[in-house]
Design an enzyme around this catalytic site. Structure first.
Site, PDB file in Angstrom:
ATOM      1  N   ASP A 134       0.829  -1.215   0.000  1.00 51.67           N
ATOM      2  CA  ASP A 134       0.000   0.000   0.000  1.00 51.67           C
ATOM      3  C   ASP A 134       0.867   1.270   0.000  1.00 51.67           C
ATOM      4  OD1 ASP A 134       0.969  -0.146   2.617  1.00 51.67           O
ATOM      5  OD2 ASP A 134      -1.000  -0.009   3.581  1.00 51.67           O
ATOM      6  N   GLU A 135       2.164   1.102   0.326  1.00 56.33           N
ATOM      7  CA  GLU A 135       3.022   2.284   0.461  1.00 56.33           C
ATOM      8  C   GLU A 135       3.272   2.981  -0.874  1.00 56.33           C
ATOM      9  OE1 GLU A 135       6.249   1.896   3.201  1.00 56.33           O
ATOM     10  OE2 GLU A 135       5.229   0.312   4.304  1.00 56.33           O
ATOM     11  N   TYR A 159      12.258   2.538  -0.096  1.00 57.99           N
ATOM     12  CA  TYR A 159      11.570   1.242  -0.178  1.00 57.99           C
ATOM     13  C   TYR A 159      10.338   1.344  -1.076  1.00 57.99           C
ATOM     14  CZ  TYR A 159       8.135  -2.316   1.091  1.00 57.99           C
ATOM     15  OH  TYR A 159       7.171  -3.293   1.035  1.00 57.99           O
ATOM     16  N   ASN A 188      -0.154  -3.148   5.829  1.00 57.78           N
ATOM     17  CA  ASN A 188       0.832  -3.660   6.798  1.00 57.78           C
ATOM     18  C   ASN A 188       0.373  -4.997   7.355  1.00 57.78           C
ATOM     19  OD1 ASN A 188       1.668  -0.787   6.752  1.00 57.78           O
ATOM     20  ND2 ASN A 188       2.969  -1.443   8.455  1.00 57.78           N
TER      21      ASN A 188
HETATM   22  P1  NAD Z   1      10.696 -10.191   4.646  1.00 53.16           P
HETATM   23  O1  NAD Z   1      11.793  -9.171   4.653  1.00 53.16           O
HETATM   24  O2  NAD Z   1      10.280 -10.828   5.923  1.00 53.16           O
HETATM   25  O3  NAD Z   1      11.087 -11.382   3.657  1.00 53.16           O
HETATM   26  C1  NAD Z   1      11.700 -11.179   2.413  1.00 53.16           C
HETATM   27  C2  NAD Z   1      12.374 -12.489   2.017  1.00 53.16           C
HETATM   28  O4  NAD Z   1      12.956 -12.314   0.719  1.00 53.16           O
HETATM   29  C3  NAD Z   1      13.511 -12.916   2.957  1.00 53.16           C
HETATM   30  O5  NAD Z   1      13.336 -14.259   3.323  1.00 53.16           O
HETATM   31  C4  NAD Z   1      14.773 -12.727   2.130  1.00 53.16           C
HETATM   32  O6  NAD Z   1      15.794 -13.647   2.461  1.00 53.16           O
HETATM   33  C5  NAD Z   1      14.244 -12.937   0.728  1.00 53.16           C
HETATM   34  N1  NAD Z   1      15.060 -12.292  -0.310  1.00 53.16           N
HETATM   35  C6  NAD Z   1      15.600 -11.036  -0.278  1.00 53.16           C
HETATM   36  N2  NAD Z   1      16.276 -10.807  -1.406  1.00 53.16           N
HETATM   37  C7  NAD Z   1      16.150 -11.916  -2.189  1.00 53.16           C
HETATM   38  C8  NAD Z   1      16.605 -12.266  -3.487  1.00 53.16           C
HETATM   39  N3  NAD Z   1      17.341 -11.427  -4.217  1.00 53.16           N
HETATM   40  N4  NAD Z   1      16.283 -13.484  -3.980  1.00 53.16           N
HETATM   41  C9  NAD Z   1      15.545 -14.359  -3.231  1.00 53.16           C
HETATM   42  N5  NAD Z   1      15.106 -14.076  -1.995  1.00 53.16           N
HETATM   43  C10 NAD Z   1      15.394 -12.871  -1.487  1.00 53.16           C
HETATM   44  O7  NAD Z   1       9.482  -9.482   3.927  1.00 53.16           O
HETATM   45  P2  NAD Z   1       7.924  -9.726   4.095  1.00 53.16           P
HETATM   46  O8  NAD Z   1       7.419  -8.823   5.158  1.00 53.16           O
HETATM   47  O9  NAD Z   1       7.651 -11.174   4.156  1.00 53.16           O
HETATM   48  O10 NAD Z   1       7.399  -9.152   2.719  1.00 53.16           O
HETATM   49  C11 NAD Z   1       7.208  -9.999   1.588  1.00 53.16           C
HETATM   50  C12 NAD Z   1       6.736  -9.153   0.422  1.00 53.16           C
HETATM   51  O11 NAD Z   1       5.531  -8.486   0.772  1.00 53.16           O
HETATM   52  C13 NAD Z   1       7.713  -8.053   0.008  1.00 53.16           C
HETATM   53  O12 NAD Z   1       7.658  -7.930  -1.391  1.00 53.16           O
HETATM   54  C14 NAD Z   1       7.151  -6.811   0.664  1.00 53.16           C
HETATM   55  O13 NAD Z   1       7.506  -5.654  -0.047  1.00 53.16           O
HETATM   56  C15 NAD Z   1       5.668  -7.088   0.571  1.00 53.16           C
HETATM   57  N6  NAD Z   1       4.821  -6.434   1.582  1.00 53.16           N
HETATM   58  C16 NAD Z   1       5.091  -6.599   2.913  1.00 53.16           C
HETATM   59  C17 NAD Z   1       4.249  -6.013   3.850  1.00 53.16           C
HETATM   60  C18 NAD Z   1       4.486  -6.204   5.339  1.00 53.16           C
HETATM   61  O14 NAD Z   1       3.774  -5.587   6.129  1.00 53.16           O
HETATM   62  N7  NAD Z   1       5.421  -7.034   5.767  1.00 53.16           N
HETATM   63  C19 NAD Z   1       3.156  -5.255   3.433  1.00 53.16           C
HETATM   64  C20 NAD Z   1       2.915  -5.109   2.061  1.00 53.16           C
HETATM   65  C21 NAD Z   1       3.755  -5.716   1.153  1.00 53.16           C
HETATM   66  P1  TYD Z   2       7.018  -0.776  10.182  1.00 50.94           P
HETATM   67  O1  TYD Z   2       6.590  -1.965  10.987  1.00 50.94           O
HETATM   68  O2  TYD Z   2       8.473  -0.536   9.978  1.00 50.94           O
HETATM   69  O3  TYD Z   2       6.238  -0.827   8.805  1.00 50.94           O
HETATM   70  P2  TYD Z   2       6.098   0.310   7.645  1.00 50.94           P
HETATM   71  O4  TYD Z   2       7.112   1.354   7.843  1.00 50.94           O
HETATM   72  O5  TYD Z   2       6.337  -0.515   6.422  1.00 50.94           O
HETATM   73  O6  TYD Z   2       4.688   0.817   7.750  1.00 50.94           O
HETATM   74  O7  TYD Z   2       6.417   0.506  10.884  1.00 50.94           O
HETATM   75  C1  TYD Z   2       5.025   0.644  11.129  1.00 50.94           C
HETATM   76  C2  TYD Z   2       4.805   2.011  11.734  1.00 50.94           C
HETATM   77  O8  TYD Z   2       5.428   2.035  13.023  1.00 50.94           O
HETATM   78  C3  TYD Z   2       5.461   3.131  10.930  1.00 50.94           C
HETATM   79  O9  TYD Z   2       4.616   4.274  10.977  1.00 50.94           O
HETATM   80  C4  TYD Z   2       6.751   3.411  11.674  1.00 50.94           C
HETATM   81  C5  TYD Z   2       6.401   3.071  13.113  1.00 50.94           C
HETATM   82  N1  TYD Z   2       7.531   2.548  13.922  1.00 50.94           N
HETATM   83  C6  TYD Z   2       7.797   3.103  15.174  1.00 50.94           C
HETATM   84  O10 TYD Z   2       7.101   4.040  15.633  1.00 50.94           O
HETATM   85  N2  TYD Z   2       8.835   2.598  15.905  1.00 50.94           N
HETATM   86  C7  TYD Z   2       9.627   1.590  15.438  1.00 50.94           C
HETATM   87  O11 TYD Z   2      10.591   1.196  16.152  1.00 50.94           O
HETATM   88  C8  TYD Z   2       9.331   1.007  14.176  1.00 50.94           C
HETATM   89  C9  TYD Z   2      10.155  -0.114  13.612  1.00 50.94           C
HETATM   90  C10 TYD Z   2       8.260   1.515  13.445  1.00 50.94           C
END
Ligand code: NAD
Ligand code: TYD
Length: 352
Positions: A134-135, A159, A188
């Site tokens: 969503d970012e 990012y 998120n």
């Molecule tokens: P994460 O950082 O926990 O996991 C990412 C994984 O990708 C890791 O296991 C890492 O080892 C692997 N990786 C990194 N570079 C690589 C490469 N070049 N080749 C193969 N593997 C590689 O991230 P996540 O939170 O699980 O997010 C997964 C996806 O969802 C990402 O694309 C992220 O942008 C997207 N996303 C995450 C959130 C969230 O809240 N976590 C929200 C929206 C979208």
């Molecule tokens: P984060 O979990 O890093 O996700 P994103 O930046 O992708 O939304 O952060 C969620 C929200 O929490 C974001 O507004 C930043 C805030 N945040 C803190 O206030 N303290 C922290 O230590 C971290 C990691 C995030």
């Protein structure tokens, strides 16, 4: 047939593979580079499962990917692999450009060459599903409507800019080459197996270790929280029924300020693991320096997914957060393994 899941040892990728294999016998080739964020322990319950085959490798390695696609006759790729932490992208953005943009470009090219050689039926059914965020829509004001799929992209962090660039590449590979792509922009996520650099697991761990819960700025920034299992269900549904070339937003309709997230979490911990001195974990909440360019509000309009594919989240924020806290309380060994080494260096760099 087989699906290829990249980033499968990360937070959402591992939840997706576990969820997939809990209801399907279709094979999964799970690929991960095992960066600091990748953790094979997330997949350890599958070590004897013949339907999962793990490969350590880079999405940018065209020879490796093409070999895997052919060897396993892959019918769909779900690309979770990415550098995913905004704060790290602010310190150093190079890996975000290389993995998220160049890596996905290479993955698209490997997929295109494999897909071009498939016979008609397989070609028609092939899918490249890219996971985005969503970012990419940028920061909303309090009076703005939640972001929908036709809103313009306005990414603000290295990012989110890298994710937006990737989304444009994926779209172009559909428009230009007809590669059957799907894009998923989710809110998120939170839940089991999330690396404790992100807000919710960081606060749980710090609370239990009697450390400050660091809240950036005034804590009034808003995020829209989605329980990871609900996201996995949505992704499965989009893979099954989504219209090729389309984008689907996935959100939990759970807009919360960061401060209220930390407070709710402390209240759950007060109940499930009360402190010996009977004080509240809320006392550990500490306001720290704000994130540069900190986006004020994200909110996702998930009505297209609900209307067209019939998906609805099962968890609200309170039920999902409670499940998450219980998981972290019950998985101390997992926590102890991830907080060694590199993690300590990161905490020192970011919070000292
Ligand atoms: P994460 O950082 O926990 O996991 C990412 C994984 O990708 C890791 O296991 C890492 O080892 C692997 N990786 C990194 N570079 C690589 C490469 N070049 N080749 C193969 N593997 C590689 O991230 P996540 O939170 O699980 O997010 C997964 C996806 O969802 C990402 O694309 C992220 O942008 C997207 N996303 C995450 C959130 C969230 O809240 N976590 C929200 C929206 C979208
Ligand atoms: P984060 O979990 O890093 O996700 P994103 O930046 O992708 O939304 O952060 C969620 C929200 O929490 C974001 O507004 C930043 C805030 N945040 C803190 O206030 N303290 C922290 O230590 C971290 C990691 C995030």
């Amino acid at each position: 047939m087989t699906i290829l899941v990249t980033g499968s040892a990360g937070f959402i990728g591992s939840n997706f593979v576990l969820d997939w294999l809990s209801q399907s016998e279709e094979n999964v080739v799970s690929l991960d580079l095992l960066t600091y964020a990748g953790n094979l322990e997330n997949l350890s319950s599958l070590s004897n499962n013949p339907h999962q085959h793990f490969v350590q490798g880079n999405i940018g390695d065209q020879a490796l990917i093409t070999g895997l696609l052919k060897k396993y006759q892959v019918r769909a790729i779900i690309n979770f692999a990415a550098e995913s932490h905004v704060d790290r992208s602010i310190h150093e953005s190079k890996d975000f450009i290389e993995t998220n943009i160049v890596g996905t470009y290479n993955l698209l090219e490997s997929s295109r060459s494999y897909w071009n050689d498939l016979d008609k039926n397989l070609k028609q059914n092939f899918r490249f599903l890219n996971i985005s965020s969503d970012e990419v829509y940028g920061s909303l004001n309090s009076s703005d409507q939640p972001s929908n799929e036709s809103d313009p992209y306005k990414p603000n962090s290295p990012y989110s800019a890298s994710k937006a660039a990737t989304d444009h590449l994926v779209r172009a590979w559909f428009q230009t080459y007809n590669l059957p792509v799907l894009t998923v922009n989710s809110a998120n996520n939170y839940g089991p197996y999330q690396f404790p650099e992100k807000l919710i697991p960081l606060c749980i761990l710090n609370a239990l270790k009697a450390k400050p819960l660091p809240i950036y700025g005034d804590g009034q920034q808003i995020r829209d929280w989605l329980y990871v299992k609900d996201n996995c269900t949505a992704i499965r549904e989009i893979l099954k029924q989504g219209q090729i070339g389309e984008t689907y937003n996935v959100g939990g309709w759970n807009e919360k300020t960061n401060l209220s997230v930390a407070e709710t979490l402390c209240d759950i911990l007060d109940e499930l693991k009360p402190k010996l001195d009977s004080k509240s974990y809320r006392d550990q909440i500490t306001f720290v320096q704000d994130r540069p360019g900190h986006d004020k509000r994200y909110a996702i309009d998930a009505s297209k997914l609900e209307r067209e594919l019939g998906w609805k989240p099962q968890e609200n924020f309170e039920t999902g957060l409670r499940k998450t806290v219980i998981w972290y309380l019950e998985n101390e060994a997992w926590i102890n393994h991830v907080v060694s080494g590199e993690y300590q260096d990161w905490v020192q760099k970011q919070y000292s």
